[in-house]
Design an enzyme around this catalytic site. Structure first.
Site, mmCIF file in Angstrom:
data_model
loop_
_atom_site.group_PDB
_atom_site.id
_atom_site.type_symbol
_atom_site.label_atom_id
_atom_site.label_comp_id
_atom_site.label_asym_id
_atom_site.label_seq_id
_atom_site.Cartn_x
_atom_site.Cartn_y
_atom_site.Cartn_z
ATOM 1 N N ALA A 167 5.116 -69.366 36.149
ATOM 2 C CA ALA A 167 4.323 -69.592 37.325
ATOM 3 C C ALA A 167 3.652 -70.833 37.142
ATOM 4 O O ALA A 167 3.090 -71.249 36.217
ATOM 5 C CB ALA A 167 3.109 -68.510 37.420
ATOM 6 N N LYS A 168 3.637 -71.681 38.277
ATOM 7 C CA LYS A 168 2.952 -72.791 38.403
ATOM 8 C C LYS A 168 1.608 -72.572 39.109
ATOM 9 O O LYS A 168 1.191 -72.924 40.155
ATOM 10 C CB LYS A 168 3.728 -73.763 39.362
ATOM 11 N N ALA A 169 0.878 -72.062 38.236
ATOM 12 C CA ALA A 169 -0.537 -71.577 38.467
ATOM 13 C C ALA A 169 -1.511 -73.061 37.725
ATOM 14 O O ALA A 169 -1.394 -73.287 36.865
ATOM 15 C CB ALA A 169 -1.131 -70.426 37.998
#
Ligand code: PMP
Length: 316
Positions: A167-169
């Site tokens: 995830a590109k969190a």
């Protein structure tokens, strides 16, 4: 630090920002101060680039659909309700580029964050979200520039046992940030993080690859890496150039035996690594890295015939 300098990090803000379906003047795109803490834990983003084509008459957005799909995947993994389809967000990116009248390489950051003032520490699943697209002029480094100095970090890359590395969190970036601070404190430019199995993972905002005996080797997607679009592009370009590739677990010691070493990412493009833990890498930039850098530049600037499907054209 004054509020003025906070509001203008790059020296010159764009006129418009895209927010929840509308173009909003930059200075009116605000939130209440109480909305930034926990909302930034419940937030995911993308980073993509629009390149000024070699002919100077078009902007070429690189892998727009793929970036928007990855944004949707990040939202899904982090249980955030994305109120737009990837296709709608792609159109919004183009609308913003047009409104801000860019005539240069531009970086775009679409992001989603839990909306409103959040009192709960744990933002619940599918809480209402805001969707924003920010943009700024972002020039590429001249190709075949000097290599950087990398060092293996003492911090481990986040892993599936704790939080999804795919995830590109925003919250994931605290990991890379600590690693970068450590690398800089020790006189290096960038860290390379190992994963929880002590295998090579990636840089703080980029994937990594090494070249040994003419083969390019990069860690597998199960090594705790982001599913990097530059990495995917590079693997395709290399196979088209006839360069063999291996995608697998990579040991730390292989970094020290590499003939060539490089980072790859949307912002980093292909960044050669000249030194690892103070030891010189075989050659910088080496022959494979050089060929790859040229092929990548030709691709994103629209001078290579291959892969028109990766370029979304915006006539100027
Ligand atoms: N890893 C991380 C943690 C990143 O932030 C990035 C940049 N998005 C990458 C790898 C490279 O991904 P991409 O090539 O899609 O930019």
């Amino acid at each position: 630090m004054t509020l003025g300098s906070l509001a203008d990090p790059g020296g010159e803000n764009p006129r418009w920002i895209w927010r929840n379906g509308e173009l909003v003047p930059w200075e009116r795109a605000t939130v209440h101060v109480n909305a930034v803490g926990h909302a930034s834990v419940a937030a995911v983003f993308e980073g993509l680039k629009a390149y000024l084509a070699e002919d100077g008459r078009r902007l070429l957005v690189f892998r727009l659909d793929d970036h928007m799909r990855r944004l949707a995947d990040s939202a899904r993994l982090c249980r955030l309700a994305l109120p737009y389809t990837p296709g709608e967000l792609g159109l919004a990116v183009l609308e913003l580029l047009r409104a801000n009248q860019y005539r240069a390489d531009t970086y775009l950051r679409p992001w989603i964050f839990a909306a409103g003032i959040i009192r709960e520490q744990m933002v619940p699943a599918d809480a209402p979200c805001e969707t924003v697209i920010d943009s700024w002029a972002f020039r590429s480094r001249p190709p075949s520039g000097e290599g950087c100095r990398a060092a293996v970090s003492s911090w481990r890359r986040i892993g599936e046992a704790s939080t999804p590395p795919r995830a590109k969190a925003f919250a994931n970036y605290h990991n890379g940030r600590l690693a970068m601070i450590e690398a800089r404190a020790n006189g290096h430019d960038w860290p390379i993080l190992l994963n929880e199995r002590h295998k090579v993972s990636e840089g703080p905002g980029s994937c990594v690859a090494l070249v040994r005996d003419g083969t390019v080797i990069t860690p597998s997607l199960t090594s705790g890496v982001l599913d990097g679009l530059t990495r995917a592009t590079v693997l395709d370009l290399l196979s088209e150039l006839g360069v063999p590739t291996e995608v697998r677990e990579v040991d730390r010691s292989e970094l020290y035996l590499a003939d060539e070493l490089f980072f790859m990412g949307t912002a980093w493009e292909i960044l050669p690594i000249a030194e690892i833990d103070g030891l010189p890498v075989g050659s910088t930039p080496g022959p494979v890295t050089k060929r790859l850098t040229e092929a990548y530049a030709a691709l994103v600037r629209g001078t290579a015939a291959a892969h028109p499907e990766w370029l979304t054209e915006l006539p100027l």
